[in-house]
Design an enzyme around this catalytic site. Structure first.
Site, PDB file in Angstrom:
ATOM      1  N   LYS A 112      33.727   7.131   5.458  1.00  0.00           N
ATOM      2  CA  LYS A 112      32.908   8.098   6.200  1.00  0.00           C
ATOM      3  C   LYS A 112      31.414   7.751   6.099  1.00  0.00           C
ATOM      4  O   LYS A 112      30.640   8.097   6.989  1.00  0.00           O
ATOM      5  CB  LYS A 112      33.132   9.511   5.667  1.00  0.00           C
ATOM      6  CG  LYS A 112      34.573  10.019   5.712  1.00  0.00           C
ATOM      7  CD  LYS A 112      35.018  10.453   7.089  1.00  0.00           C
ATOM      8  CE  LYS A 112      36.359  11.157   7.080  1.00  0.00           C
ATOM      9  NZ  LYS A 112      37.486  10.260   6.737  1.00  0.00           N
ATOM     10  N   ASP A 113      31.028   7.057   5.016  1.00  0.00           N
ATOM     11  CA  ASP A 113      29.618   6.673   4.877  1.00  0.00           C
ATOM     12  C   ASP A 113      29.141   5.761   6.001  1.00  0.00           C
ATOM     13  O   ASP A 113      27.964   5.792   6.359  1.00  0.00           O
ATOM     14  CB  ASP A 113      29.390   5.936   3.547  1.00  0.00           C
ATOM     15  CG  ASP A 113      29.528   6.851   2.342  1.00  0.00           C
ATOM     16  OD1 ASP A 113      29.203   8.046   2.452  1.00  0.00           O
ATOM     17  OD2 ASP A 113      29.957   6.358   1.278  1.00  0.00           O
TER      18      ASP A 113
END
Ligand SMILES: *Cc1c(COP(=O)(O)O)cnc(C)c1O
Length: 499
Positions: A112-113
């Protein structure tokens, strides 16, 4: 320009689409035309850094941003110190013909980063471009990964405030610690007495309450969301498909122009959809293989054309794929029907009212040509973690293990010998309990703390614990508010210091 997948008339710039998040008719913003790369584009990417490759790909989509603006956003997201790998998203050869694209070197140890580091930069730039003065309040209900990634991404970003709600007893201890020790002056983390659905329902009610939103607007605030319906979260993910390909060429694993397969552990269909855009742009991708766990709604859909959410929900070893409604599928359907937004709208209405829809045969044929799909059970996932560690000294997290095994099964059954890139979405340390149990063959952590478990895993796989996870043990707790679900609207107003 960007249009709604459900046909609302207005064409928006990228900045407008990113600032709005979701289209007014409930649809998702899609590019009106998918840009295509010209001949030398891939050659030029090969010697570049990840940041430079990102700018080159993003420039094709964010045509209303200047090159300098895009470069600044990219530097803010992937610049010095944020990722613990110089390559940002390194490609590792695990065995002949099989590579891992590691997307978990960012601050929260999960993929998700890759998107949530860039989205805030794109959003703030968008607000400036369209002259939006309001403070943007990002509300997040999280079952673990998204909340922490949103907190890290929006930490101290001007003109934004983040409020994350997590179920008090519904996240892992590491995930909880990651959130309640979060630093930053523009964010709050709140435990909700209830489960994830309670937190999500509470957030949705706030979004849908017109009077409440009007009151916020009066005080100069506007609600927004950080989940993957926002184009600003999708477009960053297209980059790593190009970067992985460039790395394969650079390391002479393939020659320029040779097609590769990507296998993607899939939940909301965001990651794999980014691969679809990359292919449509001209990246030499043969198949995009969709890997699922026992929540196999996508396997059934991509195989039969029937999307049916009326099924039992399973809690699995790969919780970030425990999803029954894959919202980004709507974008794929828009493109596969040649932009037939009336048809897309009808299917989405059926999904809402009956819980299912069935697509037309020509649309299904297009899916069959590109998206093989399969699923594996928890038992097989654990066995895969153990086997790949033994045979290749490569530790997989449970999500990546699902993709690995689906790739193996696909290769055997299809005879397709195209080189395969496994899209690796989490560090094994992030799901240490499942990984340790798979590697040691024992079922429980036997009363160990999470930190002892991290150290034990580090020894077994002979790799260091990611610093951000190791540091959690000594970080002071900064967020202690607990609320009842019916108090969520009042809590948001209190946090914004409104009455
Ligand atoms: C979110 C997530 C996924 C699923 O990605 P989608 O874009 O929702 O398909 C897979 N693995 C991990 C570790 C995730 O956090």
């Amino acid at each position: 320009m960007y249009v709604s997948s459900r046909g609302a008339a207005a064409q928006l710039t990228a900045a407008q689409a990113i600032a709005q998040g979701i289209a007014p008719d409930g649809g998702l913003f899609v590019p009106a035309a998918i840009p295509s790369i010209e001949g030398l584009f891939l050659d030029r990417l090969v010697p570049l850094t990840y940041q430079q490759r990102a700018a080159a790909v993003l420039d094709l989509f964010l045509t209303d941003y200047t090159n300098a603006e895009v470069a600044a956003c990219v530097a803010g997201a992937y610049g010095s110190g944020k990722f613990d790998a110089a390559a940002v998203a390194p490609v590792i050869k695990v065995k002949e013909g099989t590579f891992a694209l590691e997307l978990w070197h960012g601050p929260t140890s999960a993929f998700k980063d890759m998107a949530l580091q860039l989205l805030p930069q794109l959003l703030v730039c968008a607000l400036k471009k369209i002259g939006e003065q309001a403070k943007i309040v990002i509300l997040v209900a999280t079952s673990g990964d998204t909340g922490k990634a949103a907190l890290e991404g929006f930490k101290d970003v001007e003109q934004t405030q983040v409020i994350v709600f997590y179920p008090e007893a519904g996240v892992s201890r590491i995930q909880r610690l990651q959130m309640i020790t979060q630093e930053g002056d523009n964010l709050q983390v709140i435990a909700v007495k209830g489960n994830f659905d309670d937190a999500q329902t509470g957030v949705k009610q706030i979004f849908n309450d017109a009077a409440y939103n009007a009151a916020l607007t009066e005080h100069g605030c506007k609600l927004s969301s950080a989940n993957s319906i926002n184009w600003g979260r999708l477009v960053p993910q297209i980059v790593y498909y190009f970067s992985a390909y460039a790395d394969l060429v650079k390391a002479k694993h393939i020659r320029q122009g040779v097609p590769v397969n990507f296998v993607v552990p899939t939940g909301n269909f965001g990651n794999i959809l980014a691969g679809y855009y990359a292919k449509q742009m001209g990246l030499p991708i043969n198949k995009l293989i969709c890997a699922s766990n026992s929540n196999n709604v996508l396997t059934e859909f991509l195989t039969t054309g029937l999307y049916n959410r009326n099924r039992q929900f399973h809690k699995t070893f790969s919780p970030s794929m425990d999803i029954l409604i894959s919202s980004n599928l709507e974008r794929l359907l828009y493109h596969l029907t040649g932009g037939d937004s009336a048809q897309v709208k009808q299917w989405m209405t059926e999904l809402n009212t009956t819980g299912q829809y069935k697509i037309a045969d020509d649309c299904l044929a297009a899916i069959h040509a590109l998206f093989p799909a399969a699923w594996v059970s928890d038992e097989v996932t654990a066995a895969t973690i153990s086997q790949v560690h033994k045979e290749h000294d490569y530790p997989l997290d449970p999500h990546t293990a699902v993709a690995w095994q689906v790739a193996e099964n696909y290769r055997r059954q299809s005879g397709d010998t195209t080189p395969v890139v496994i899209v690796s979405t989490a560090s094994p340390f992030k799901f240490n309990e499942t990984v340790l149990a798979a590697l040691t063959g024992s079922d429980s952590l036997a009363g160990q703390t999470e930190f002892a478990a991290l150290q034990e895993l580090a020894k077994i796989i002979n790799r260091p614990v990611p610093p951000a996870l190791a540091e959690l043990e000594s970080k002071p707790v900064r967020h202690t508010v607990v609320c009842d679900k019916q108090d969520m609207p009042a809590i948001v107003k209190a946090q914004l210091q409104l009455r």
